[in-house]
Design a protein around this motif. Structure first.
Motif, PDB file in Angstrom:
ATOM      1  N   GLU A  95       0.826  -1.208   0.000  1.00  0.00           N
ATOM      2  CA  GLU A  95       0.000   0.000   0.000  1.00  0.00           C
ATOM      3  C   GLU A  95       0.864   1.263   0.000  1.00  0.00           C
ATOM      4  O   GLU A  95       0.496   2.287  -0.587  1.00  0.00           O
ATOM      5  N   PHE A 100      -2.761   3.492  -1.836  1.00  0.00           N
ATOM      6  CA  PHE A 100      -3.909   2.988  -1.080  1.00  0.00           C
ATOM      7  C   PHE A 100      -5.184   3.343  -1.829  1.00  0.00           C
ATOM      8  O   PHE A 100      -5.693   2.555  -2.612  1.00  0.00           O
ATOM      9  N   HIS A 209      -5.369  -0.817   7.291  1.00  0.00           N
ATOM     10  CA  HIS A 209      -6.095   0.078   6.377  1.00  0.00           C
ATOM     11  C   HIS A 209      -6.412   1.409   7.062  1.00  0.00           C
ATOM     12  O   HIS A 209      -6.372   2.468   6.422  1.00  0.00           O
ATOM     13  N   CYS A 212      -3.339   3.427   6.942  1.00  0.00           N
ATOM     14  CA  CYS A 212      -3.142   3.948   5.588  1.00  0.00           C
ATOM     15  C   CYS A 212      -4.025   5.165   5.325  1.00  0.00           C
ATOM     16  O   CYS A 212      -3.597   6.114   4.659  1.00  0.00           O
TER      17      CYS A 212
END
Length: 229
Positions: A95, A100, A209, A212
């Protein structure tokens, strides 16, 4: 399923969540009732992982902002884990080097398990417990971040990696399962997901996530500030 969680769900969806086990069309499925119950039980245990992460939302945001500042300044992220946690470490580095959500410049991030020749050579010559530590010594520079993922928080090769990082000024973070555990205690900072092992590992992907998203938001903010100066 906690009452606090249900209170956040729209009233028209609460009944379907509570009645999940009987909402399945078991007559048209090949799975036995035991298998269906096992699946539903697993899915219901995702909720404690999510609730644990919600309690650490600010912590994860801080990690994303800190990571963005360091990588924009030319530092790098080193990431490692074993088994499924290795796959999640590589997911994060992909990522950052790739992207991302939106387009942005690439950043330096290395998954220490992914160098197969280095991993096998180091494990063969120095032992499996040193396969990450030696790479930290080779790749790490003061100011870098080492992110380690482990549901048990007790893997010797990760503990050795933290010790190697400390000697050269690399900051260590850990994503673990329930605490306390040795890895969380040894690292400079940690987020422990309070859930069963498999669900904690699923929680780790959600946490990555979330990091990110905070990372990209901070990079975008800094680039806007630079453009306006």
């Amino acid at each position: 399923m906690s009452a606090e969680y249900l209170a956040t769900v729209r009233p028209d969806r609460r009944q379907s969540l509570v009645a999940v086990p009987r909402a399945l069309d078991t007559g048209q499925r090949s799975g036995t009732p035991g298998a269906i119950d096992a699946v539903v039980n697993h899915l219901q245990h995702v909720l404690p992982a999510v609730e644990s992460l919600m309690a650490s939302a600010g912590h994860l945001a801080e990690w994303g902002v800190d990571l963005a500042g360091r990588l924009m300044a030319g530092q790098r992220l080193l990431a490692a884990g074993n088994g499924g946690s290795a796959a999640e470490a590589q997911h994060l580095t992909a990522e950052l080097v790739g992207r991302f959500d939106g387009d942005r410049e690439p950043f330096s991030a290395i998954s220490l398990h992914a160098e197969s020749s280095s991993v096998t050579a180091i494990a063969n010559d120095y032992g499996y417990e040193n396969m990450f530590a030696r790479q930290v010594q080779g790749h790490g520079r003061a100011g870098d971040i080492l992110l380690l993922l482990s549901t048990s928080g007790s893997s010797p090769n990760l503990l050795r990696a933290v010790e190697a990082a400390r000697k050269i000024g690399v900051t260590s973070w850990a994503l673990t399962g329930p605490g306390p555990n040795p890895l969380a205690d040894l690292c400079d900072d940690h987020v422990a997901v309070d859930a069963r092992s498999a669900n904690a590992q699923e929680g780790h992907l959600i946490a990555l996530h979330a990091i990110c998203r905070a990372f990209d938001a901070e990079v975008a903010r800094c680039r806007r500030t630079e453009g306006g100066s």
